[in-house]
Design a protein around this motif. Sequence first.
Motif, PDB file in Angstrom:
ATOM      1  N   SER A   1      32.748  58.999 -77.655  1.00 41.55           N
ATOM      2  CA  SER A   1      32.441  60.716 -77.537  1.00 41.55           C
ATOM      3  C   SER A   1      33.932  60.271 -76.516  1.00 41.55           C
ATOM      4  N   ALA A   2      34.303  62.053 -76.585  1.00 40.14           N
ATOM      5  CA  ALA A   2      35.397  62.021 -75.406  1.00 40.14           C
ATOM      6  C   ALA A   2      35.033  62.074 -74.137  1.00 40.14           C
ATOM      7  N   LYS A   3      33.811  61.749 -74.036  1.00 42.20           N
ATOM      8  CA  LYS A   3      33.260  61.552 -72.330  1.00 42.20           C
ATOM      9  C   LYS A   3      33.736  60.556 -71.664  1.00 42.20           C
ATOM     10  N   SER A   4      34.127  60.145 -70.200  1.00 41.69           N
ATOM     11  CA  SER A   4      34.230  59.134 -69.681  1.00 41.69           C
ATOM     12  C   SER A   4      32.909  58.799 -69.271  1.00 41.69           C
ATOM     13  N   THR A   5      32.985  56.943 -68.767  1.00 47.11           N
ATOM     14  CA  THR A   5      32.108  56.538 -68.759  1.00 47.11           C
ATOM     15  C   THR A   5      31.548  57.212 -67.642  1.00 47.11           C
ATOM     16  N   ARG A   6      32.589  58.308 -66.208  1.00 49.00           N
ATOM     17  CA  ARG A   6      31.594  58.682 -65.211  1.00 49.00           C
ATOM     18  C   ARG A   6      30.893  59.421 -65.781  1.00 49.00           C
ATOM     19  N   ASP A   7      30.533  60.597 -67.164  1.00 46.73           N
ATOM     20  CA  ASP A   7      30.508  61.532 -67.201  1.00 46.73           C
ATOM     21  C   ASP A   7      29.278  61.869 -68.603  1.00 46.73           C
ATOM     22  N   MET A   8      28.907  60.089 -68.695  1.00 44.44           N
ATOM     23  CA  MET A   8      27.399  59.567 -69.274  1.00 44.44           C
ATOM     24  C   MET A   8      26.411  59.467 -68.441  1.00 44.44           C
ATOM     25  N   SER A   9      25.103  59.879 -69.085  1.00 48.02           N
ATOM     26  CA  SER A   9      23.960  59.808 -68.061  1.00 48.02           C
ATOM     27  C   SER A   9      22.977  58.293 -68.425  1.00 48.02           C
ATOM     28  N   ALA A  10      22.247  57.669 -67.874  1.00 46.83           N
ATOM     29  CA  ALA A  10      22.284  56.355 -67.849  1.00 46.83           C
ATOM     30  C   ALA A  10      21.650  55.927 -68.932  1.00 46.83           C
TER      31      ALA A  10
ATOM     32  N   ILE B   1      24.362  55.227 -71.492  1.00 45.91           N
ATOM     33  CA  ILE B   1      24.946  54.029 -70.503  1.00 45.91           C
ATOM     34  C   ILE B   1      24.580  52.927 -71.325  1.00 45.91           C
ATOM     35  N   ARG B   2      23.704  52.539 -70.792  1.00 45.29           N
ATOM     36  CA  ARG B   2      22.862  51.791 -71.241  1.00 45.29           C
ATOM     37  C   ARG B   2      22.657  51.395 -72.672  1.00 45.29           C
ATOM     38  N   ALA B   3      22.578  52.519 -73.626  1.00 43.08           N
ATOM     39  CA  ALA B   3      22.410  52.443 -75.266  1.00 43.08           C
ATOM     40  C   ALA B   3      24.052  51.582 -75.921  1.00 43.08           C
ATOM     41  N   GLU B   4      24.773  52.574 -74.959  1.00 42.95           N
ATOM     42  CA  GLU B   4      26.717  51.984 -74.915  1.00 42.95           C
ATOM     43  C   GLU B   4      27.002  50.563 -74.306  1.00 42.95           C
ATOM     44  N   ALA B   5      26.042  50.393 -73.166  1.00 42.80           N
ATOM     45  CA  ALA B   5      26.231  48.959 -72.881  1.00 42.80           C
ATOM     46  C   ALA B   5      25.830  47.679 -74.238  1.00 42.80           C
TER      47      ALA B   5
ATOM     48  N   ASP C   1      22.406  46.963 -62.737  1.00 45.67           N
ATOM     49  CA  ASP C   1      21.994  48.578 -61.952  1.00 45.67           C
ATOM     50  C   ASP C   1      23.124  49.625 -63.113  1.00 45.67           C
ATOM     51  N   ILE C   2      22.830  50.603 -62.692  1.00 44.33           N
ATOM     52  CA  ILE C   2      23.723  51.685 -63.633  1.00 44.33           C
ATOM     53  C   ILE C   2      25.248  51.781 -63.532  1.00 44.33           C
ATOM     54  N   GLU C   3      25.761  51.516 -62.125  1.00 42.90           N
ATOM     55  CA  GLU C   3      26.942  51.262 -61.991  1.00 42.90           C
ATOM     56  C   GLU C   3      27.410  49.939 -61.572  1.00 42.90           C
TER      57      GLU C   3
END
Length: 78
Positions: free
Chosen positions: A8-17, A20-24, A34-36
Motif C-alpha cells: 500500500s502507500a504506507k512506507s515501511t516506517r508506517d507499517m506495524s511489526a 513488516i514480518r508478513a511482507e518480509a 529484529d524488526i528494525e
Amino acid sequence: MAQTLELSAKSTRDMSAREIRAEAARFGISPNDDIEVLRAALKTELERRWQEENRDTIAAWNRWIEINGLPLERYRCW
C-alpha cells in the motif's frame, strides 16, 4: 508472474511489526530477525525491485537528457 511492488502507500516506517514480518516473508526475507533489521531489509528489497522494474524507463530518460539536456536548465541560477 513475478511479484511486483504491491504494498500500500504506507512506507515501511508506517507499517506495524506484524505487517513488516508478513511482507518480509512474502518477499523471501527471513521474518525472524529484529524488526528494525527487517524494516531495513524490506526497504532495501523494495528499492531494488523498483529499480529493476523501472530500469528501461530510467535508461530512456537518461538517454533523453544526454541528447536534449536538462529540462528548464536555462532557468537555473547556478
